[in-house]
Design a protein around this motif. Structure first.
Motif, PDB file in Angstrom:
ATOM      1  N   ARG A 226       1.086  -1.171  -0.071  1.00 35.15           N
ATOM      2  CA  ARG A 226       0.060  -0.253   0.017  1.00 35.15           C
ATOM      3  C   ARG A 226       0.816   1.198  -0.304  1.00 35.15           C
ATOM      4  NH1 ARG A 226      -4.190   2.286   4.262  1.00 35.15           N
ATOM      5  NH2 ARG A 226      -2.052   2.695   5.610  1.00 35.15           N
ATOM      6  N   LEU A 227       0.914   2.230  -1.130  1.00 39.84           N
ATOM      7  CA  LEU A 227       1.510   3.201  -1.103  1.00 39.84           C
ATOM      8  C   LEU A 227       0.478   4.127  -0.387  1.00 39.84           C
ATOM      9  CD1 LEU A 227       2.618   2.698  -4.872  1.00 39.84           C
ATOM     10  CD2 LEU A 227       3.749   2.143  -2.922  1.00 39.84           C
ATOM     11  N   SER A 228       0.912   6.080  -0.008  1.00 41.34           N
ATOM     12  CA  SER A 228       0.650   6.473   0.656  1.00 41.34           C
ATOM     13  C   SER A 228       0.771   8.588   0.203  1.00 41.34           C
ATOM     14  CB  SER A 228       1.160   6.490   2.107  1.00 41.34           C
ATOM     15  OG  SER A 228       0.668   5.205   2.926  1.00 41.34           O
ATOM     16  N   CYS A 229       0.174   8.613  -0.392  1.00 36.67           N
ATOM     17  CA  CYS A 229       0.704   9.935  -0.393  1.00 36.67           C
ATOM     18  C   CYS A 229      -0.082  11.368   0.226  1.00 36.67           C
ATOM     19  CB  CYS A 229       0.626  10.115  -1.589  1.00 36.67           C
ATOM     20  SG  CYS A 229       0.839  11.745  -2.670  1.00 36.67           S
ATOM     21  N   ALA A 230       0.835  11.770   1.102  1.00 34.26           N
ATOM     22  CA  ALA A 230       0.676  12.679   2.027  1.00 34.26           C
ATOM     23  C   ALA A 230       0.794  14.207   2.018  1.00 34.26           C
ATOM     24  CB  ALA A 230       1.272  12.806   3.357  1.00 34.26           C
ATOM     25  N   THR A 231      -0.507  14.767   1.760  1.00 31.20           N
ATOM     26  CA  THR A 231      -0.812  16.147   1.390  1.00 31.20           C
ATOM     27  C   THR A 231      -0.160  17.148   2.799  1.00 31.20           C
ATOM     28  OG1 THR A 231      -2.155  16.607   0.825  1.00 31.20           O
ATOM     29  CG2 THR A 231      -1.570  15.224  -0.818  1.00 31.20           C
ATOM     30  N   SER A 232      -0.161  18.404   2.115  1.00 35.25           N
ATOM     31  CA  SER A 232      -0.972  19.785   2.850  1.00 35.25           C
ATOM     32  C   SER A 232      -2.343  19.644   3.073  1.00 35.25           C
ATOM     33  CB  SER A 232       0.349  21.070   3.321  1.00 35.25           C
ATOM     34  OG  SER A 232      -0.406  21.064   1.740  1.00 35.25           O
ATOM     35  N   GLY A 233      -3.255  20.050   3.927  1.00 34.22           N
ATOM     36  CA  GLY A 233      -4.050  20.035   3.949  1.00 34.22           C
ATOM     37  C   GLY A 233      -4.841  21.289   3.049  1.00 34.22           C
ATOM     38  N   SER A 234      -4.209  22.321   3.195  1.00 40.04           N
ATOM     39  CA  SER A 234      -4.685  23.197   2.083  1.00 40.04           C
ATOM     40  C   SER A 234      -4.471  23.458   0.535  1.00 40.04           C
ATOM     41  CB  SER A 234      -3.468  24.729   2.249  1.00 40.04           C
ATOM     42  OG  SER A 234      -2.193  23.808   2.147  1.00 40.04           O
ATOM     43  N   ILE A 235      -3.533  22.130   0.395  1.00 40.96           N
ATOM     44  CA  ILE A 235      -4.320  21.800  -0.909  1.00 40.96           C
ATOM     45  C   ILE A 235      -5.363  19.905  -1.136  1.00 40.96           C
ATOM     46  CG2 ILE A 235      -2.644  22.764  -1.820  1.00 40.96           C
ATOM     47  CD1 ILE A 235      -0.921  19.939  -2.488  1.00 40.96           C
ATOM     48  N   PHE A 236      -5.416  19.618  -0.695  1.00 38.56           N
ATOM     49  CA  PHE A 236      -6.260  18.210  -1.049  1.00 38.56           C
ATOM     50  C   PHE A 236      -7.244  18.120  -0.924  1.00 38.56           C
ATOM     51  CE2 PHE A 236      -5.785  14.029  -0.324  1.00 38.56           C
ATOM     52  CZ  PHE A 236      -6.433  12.771   0.231  1.00 38.56           C
ATOM     53  N   SER A 237      -8.344  18.718  -0.020  1.00 38.72           N
ATOM     54  CA  SER A 237      -9.642  18.649  -0.706  1.00 38.72           C
ATOM     55  C   SER A 237     -10.100  19.121  -1.941  1.00 38.72           C
ATOM     56  CB  SER A 237     -10.872  20.076   0.619  1.00 38.72           C
ATOM     57  OG  SER A 237     -10.287  21.027   0.526  1.00 38.72           O
ATOM     58  N   ASP A 238      -9.536  20.106  -1.945  1.00 37.19           N
ATOM     59  CA  ASP A 238     -10.125  20.250  -4.118  1.00 37.19           C
ATOM     60  C   ASP A 238      -9.357  19.936  -4.878  1.00 37.19           C
ATOM     61  OD1 ASP A 238     -10.527  24.087  -2.231  1.00 37.19           O
ATOM     62  OD2 ASP A 238     -12.641  21.851  -2.390  1.00 37.19           O
ATOM     63  N   SER A 239      -8.237  18.465  -4.607  1.00 35.59           N
ATOM     64  CA  SER A 239      -7.710  18.222  -5.501  1.00 35.59           C
ATOM     65  C   SER A 239      -7.285  16.514  -5.951  1.00 35.59           C
ATOM     66  CB  SER A 239      -6.173  17.957  -4.844  1.00 35.59           C
ATOM     67  OG  SER A 239      -6.161  17.223  -4.115  1.00 35.59           O
ATOM     68  N   THR A 240      -7.645  16.697  -7.549  1.00 34.95           N
ATOM     69  CA  THR A 240      -7.579  16.199  -8.114  1.00 34.95           C
ATOM     70  C   THR A 240      -6.208  14.264  -7.808  1.00 34.95           C
ATOM     71  OG1 THR A 240      -9.320  15.881  -9.894  1.00 34.95           O
ATOM     72  CG2 THR A 240      -7.812  14.047 -10.626  1.00 34.95           C
ATOM     73  N   ILE A 241      -6.411  13.532  -7.611  1.00 42.30           N
ATOM     74  CA  ILE A 241      -4.465  12.574  -7.127  1.00 42.30           C
ATOM     75  C   ILE A 241      -4.649  11.475  -8.609  1.00 42.30           C
ATOM     76  CG2 ILE A 241      -3.920  11.750  -5.677  1.00 42.30           C
ATOM     77  CD1 ILE A 241      -5.607  12.995  -3.461  1.00 42.30           C
ATOM     78  N   SER A 242      -3.803  11.148  -8.473  1.00 45.56           N
ATOM     79  CA  SER A 242      -3.482  10.672  -9.370  1.00 45.56           C
ATOM     80  C   SER A 242      -2.071   9.910  -8.974  1.00 45.56           C
ATOM     81  CB  SER A 242      -3.344  10.988 -11.049  1.00 45.56           C
ATOM     82  OG  SER A 242      -4.171  11.037 -11.342  1.00 45.56           O
ATOM     83  N   TRP A 243      -1.633   8.640  -9.263  1.00 43.00           N
ATOM     84  CA  TRP A 243      -0.797   7.682  -8.998  1.00 43.00           C
ATOM     85  C   TRP A 243      -0.356   7.318 -10.507  1.00 43.00           C
ATOM     86  CZ3 TRP A 243       2.033   6.988  -4.673  1.00 43.00           C
ATOM     87  CH2 TRP A 243       0.990   6.514  -4.096  1.00 43.00           C
ATOM     88  N   TYR A 244       1.150   7.422 -10.890  1.00 41.33           N
ATOM     89  CA  TYR A 244       1.951   7.341 -11.918  1.00 41.33           C
ATOM     90  C   TYR A 244       3.381   6.582 -12.006  1.00 41.33           C
ATOM     91  CZ  TYR A 244      -0.372  11.290 -15.203  1.00 41.33           C
ATOM     92  OH  TYR A 244      -0.831  11.944 -15.310  1.00 41.33           O
ATOM     93  N   ARG A 245       3.858   5.446 -12.625  1.00 42.06           N
ATOM     94  CA  ARG A 245       5.115   4.759 -13.057  1.00 42.06           C
ATOM     95  C   ARG A 245       5.809   4.865 -13.680  1.00 42.06           C
ATOM     96  NH1 ARG A 245       1.949  -0.818 -12.615  1.00 42.06           N
ATOM     97  NH2 ARG A 245       1.541  -1.339 -15.622  1.00 42.06           N
ATOM     98  N   GLN A 246       7.359   4.366 -12.888  1.00 45.29           N
ATOM     99  CA  GLN A 246       8.427   4.937 -14.442  1.00 45.29           C
ATOM    100  C   GLN A 246       9.215   3.369 -13.992  1.00 45.29           C
ATOM    101  OE1 GLN A 246      10.353   8.633 -15.016  1.00 45.29           O
ATOM    102  NE2 GLN A 246      11.152   8.107 -16.644  1.00 45.29           N
ATOM    103  N   ALA A 247       9.609   3.187 -14.813  1.00 44.94           N
ATOM    104  CA  ALA A 247      10.001   2.313 -14.823  1.00 44.94           C
ATOM    105  C   ALA A 247      11.282   2.122 -15.352  1.00 44.94           C
ATOM    106  CB  ALA A 247       9.542   0.325 -15.831  1.00 44.94           C
TER     107      ALA A 247
END
Length: 114
Positions: A18-39
């Motif tokens: 399980r990966l986690s991505c912690a952000t600051s509260g000022s941006i989190f609630s109004d944001s779209t969050i994505s995960w990317y990967r690079q091999a």
């Protein structure tokens, strides 16, 4: 603004992380969050996205194996990865997009051994 991605590691094929991505509260609630990967040797590719309202979409190769979620109370997004395959080996990045800016986390290494 800082993004802290964590949770990567070495796992055998068929295992979970399980990966986690912690952000600051000022941006989190109004944001779209994505995960990317690079091999190694490859371009960065999109893996999953979750909207502000919790709507999710996945890249075809991870559908049914990966689950993206968000915990608005703790300003954290997650990527639960199950049935991992060696081809899932990559550095995983979270991306946060607000109405005005885009932020990238520093990446976390996921290595799946066969």
């Amino acid at each position: 603004v800082q993004l802290q991605a964590s949770g990567g590691g070495l796992v055998q094929a068929g295992g979970s992380l399980r990966l986690s991505c912690a952000t600051s509260g000022s941006i989190f609630s109004d944001s779209t969050i994505s995960w990317y990967r690079q091999a190694p040797g490859n371009q960065r590719e999109w893996v999953a996205i979750i909207s502000t309202r919790g709507r999710t979409m996945y890249e075809d190769s991870v559908k049914g194996r990966f689950t993206i979620s968000r915990d608005n109370a703790n300003n954290t997004a997650y990527l639960q990865m199950s049935s991992l395959k060696p081809e899932d080996t990559a550095v995983y990045y979270c991306k946060v997009v607000t109405t005005t800016s885009t932020y990238w986390g520093q990446g976390t290494q996921v290595t799946v051994s066969s």
